[in-house]
Write a protein that holds these residues in place. Sequence first.
Motif, mmCIF file in Angstrom:
data_model
loop_
_atom_site.group_PDB
_atom_site.id
_atom_site.type_symbol
_atom_site.label_atom_id
_atom_site.label_comp_id
_atom_site.label_asym_id
_atom_site.label_seq_id
_atom_site.Cartn_x
_atom_site.Cartn_y
_atom_site.Cartn_z
ATOM 1 N N UNK A 187 0.910 9.717 -5.393
ATOM 2 C CA UNK A 187 1.067 11.184 -4.984
ATOM 3 C C UNK A 187 1.918 11.863 -5.913
ATOM 4 N N UNK A 188 2.816 11.283 -6.762
ATOM 5 C CA UNK A 188 3.695 11.842 -7.675
ATOM 6 C C UNK A 188 2.889 12.036 -9.015
ATOM 7 N N UNK A 189 1.937 11.222 -9.267
ATOM 8 C CA UNK A 189 1.052 11.240 -10.554
ATOM 9 C C UNK A 189 -0.028 12.287 -10.571
ATOM 10 N N UNK A 190 0.491 13.351 -11.053
ATOM 11 C CA UNK A 190 -0.467 14.496 -11.215
ATOM 12 C C UNK A 190 -1.584 14.631 -12.185
ATOM 13 N N UNK A 191 -1.539 13.588 -13.139
ATOM 14 C CA UNK A 191 -2.450 13.402 -14.271
ATOM 15 C C UNK A 191 -3.458 12.399 -14.127
ATOM 16 N N UNK A 192 -3.457 11.782 -12.895
ATOM 17 C CA UNK A 192 -4.443 10.741 -12.589
ATOM 18 C C UNK A 192 -5.613 11.466 -12.035
ATOM 19 N N UNK A 193 -6.785 10.449 -12.458
ATOM 20 C CA UNK A 193 -8.207 10.866 -11.955
ATOM 21 C C UNK A 193 -8.306 10.564 -10.337
ATOM 22 N N UNK A 194 -9.253 11.254 -9.650
ATOM 23 C CA UNK A 194 -9.250 10.784 -8.345
ATOM 24 C C UNK A 194 -9.492 9.519 -8.183
ATOM 25 N N UNK A 195 -8.884 8.886 -7.164
ATOM 26 C CA UNK A 195 -8.958 7.419 -6.919
ATOM 27 C C UNK A 195 -9.782 7.006 -5.522
ATOM 28 N N UNK A 196 -10.898 6.300 -5.187
ATOM 29 C CA UNK A 196 -11.039 6.186 -3.972
ATOM 30 C C UNK A 196 -10.964 4.891 -3.473
ATOM 31 N N UNK A 197 -10.122 4.489 -2.269
ATOM 32 C CA UNK A 197 -9.683 3.264 -1.955
ATOM 33 C C UNK A 197 -11.167 2.529 -1.125
ATOM 34 N N UNK A 198 -11.473 1.498 -1.778
ATOM 35 C CA UNK A 198 -12.713 0.663 -1.176
ATOM 36 C C UNK A 198 -12.523 -0.464 -0.752
ATOM 37 N N UNK A 199 -11.250 -1.102 -1.091
ATOM 38 C CA UNK A 199 -10.699 -2.137 -0.239
ATOM 39 C C UNK A 199 -9.346 -2.231 -0.073
ATOM 40 N N UNK A 200 -8.861 -2.769 0.956
ATOM 41 C CA UNK A 200 -7.453 -2.937 1.147
ATOM 42 C C UNK A 200 -7.133 -4.470 1.481
ATOM 43 N N UNK A 201 -6.096 -5.244 1.163
ATOM 44 C CA UNK A 201 -5.778 -6.471 1.643
ATOM 45 C C UNK A 201 -4.366 -6.462 1.486
ATOM 46 N N UNK A 202 -3.520 -6.997 2.197
ATOM 47 C CA UNK A 202 -2.255 -7.229 2.213
ATOM 48 C C UNK A 202 -1.862 -8.420 1.146
ATOM 49 N N UNK A 203 -2.697 -9.257 0.975
ATOM 50 C CA UNK A 203 -2.430 -10.296 0.026
ATOM 51 C C UNK A 203 -2.831 -9.890 -1.348
ATOM 52 N N UNK A 204 -1.987 -10.011 -2.367
ATOM 53 C CA UNK A 204 -2.281 -9.954 -3.716
ATOM 54 C C UNK A 204 -3.664 -10.730 -4.306
ATOM 55 N N UNK A 205 -3.730 -11.733 -3.871
ATOM 56 C CA UNK A 205 -4.915 -12.561 -4.543
ATOM 57 C C UNK A 205 -6.218 -12.004 -3.910
ATOM 58 N N UNK A 206 -6.283 -11.608 -2.858
ATOM 59 C CA UNK A 206 -7.674 -10.769 -2.442
ATOM 60 C C UNK A 206 -7.889 -9.753 -3.364
ATOM 61 N N UNK A 207 -6.782 -8.881 -3.423
ATOM 62 C CA UNK A 207 -7.114 -7.881 -4.544
ATOM 63 C C UNK A 207 -7.324 -8.211 -5.898
ATOM 64 N N UNK A 208 -6.772 -8.938 -6.418
ATOM 65 C CA UNK A 208 -7.009 -9.707 -7.592
ATOM 66 C C UNK A 208 -8.473 -10.144 -7.718
ATOM 67 N N UNK A 240 0.616 -1.133 -0.015
ATOM 68 C CA UNK A 240 -0.082 -0.056 0.090
ATOM 69 C C UNK A 240 0.890 1.205 0.042
ATOM 70 N N UNK A 241 1.908 1.277 0.727
ATOM 71 C CA UNK A 241 2.780 2.543 0.970
ATOM 72 C C UNK A 241 3.429 2.589 -0.507
ATOM 73 N N UNK A 242 3.667 1.639 -1.226
ATOM 74 C CA UNK A 242 4.442 1.820 -2.418
ATOM 75 C C UNK A 242 3.564 2.533 -3.503
ATOM 76 N N UNK A 243 2.255 2.139 -3.407
ATOM 77 C CA UNK A 243 1.109 2.743 -4.351
ATOM 78 C C UNK A 243 0.939 4.111 -3.911
ATOM 79 N N UNK A 244 0.764 4.214 -2.903
ATOM 80 C CA UNK A 244 0.268 5.690 -2.462
ATOM 81 C C UNK A 244 1.399 6.557 -2.868
ATOM 82 N N UNK A 245 2.624 6.234 -2.418
ATOM 83 C CA UNK A 245 3.789 7.104 -2.906
ATOM 84 C C UNK A 245 3.943 7.208 -4.411
ATOM 85 N N UNK A 246 3.700 6.215 -4.996
ATOM 86 C CA UNK A 246 3.603 6.376 -6.521
ATOM 87 C C UNK A 246 2.404 7.569 -7.146
#
Length: 88
Positions: free
Chosen positions: A9-30, A1-7
């Motif tokens: 934060x530097x992307x000024x041309x991105x649309x607004x994203x709203x976090x609806x789900x967090x999971x420390x396991x990639x398969x849950x996100x998948x 999560x921290x790596x994505x948030x950091x990425x």
Amino acid sequence: GWAVERKLAGATDMPQLNRIYENSLADGLRSMALSGLGVAWLPLTTTHQDILRGRLVRTGSPDLDVDLDIRIHRPQRRLSRRAEELWS
């Protein structure tokens, strides 16, 4: 999560994203992405077949890729037989 948030934060041309789900396991996100519930930053190694089959699509520019180094550390002392077999 921290790596994505950091990425993001530097992307000024991105649309607004709203976090609806967090999971420390990639398969849950998948699973959530496969259900059509949004976008997820996932390892290409675990999504390659989904992409080939058209179940997932890679979106965004390569600038949004997050490169991670994974390092595994162990004690110098001798471990149990099974642990040593794993390391071998």
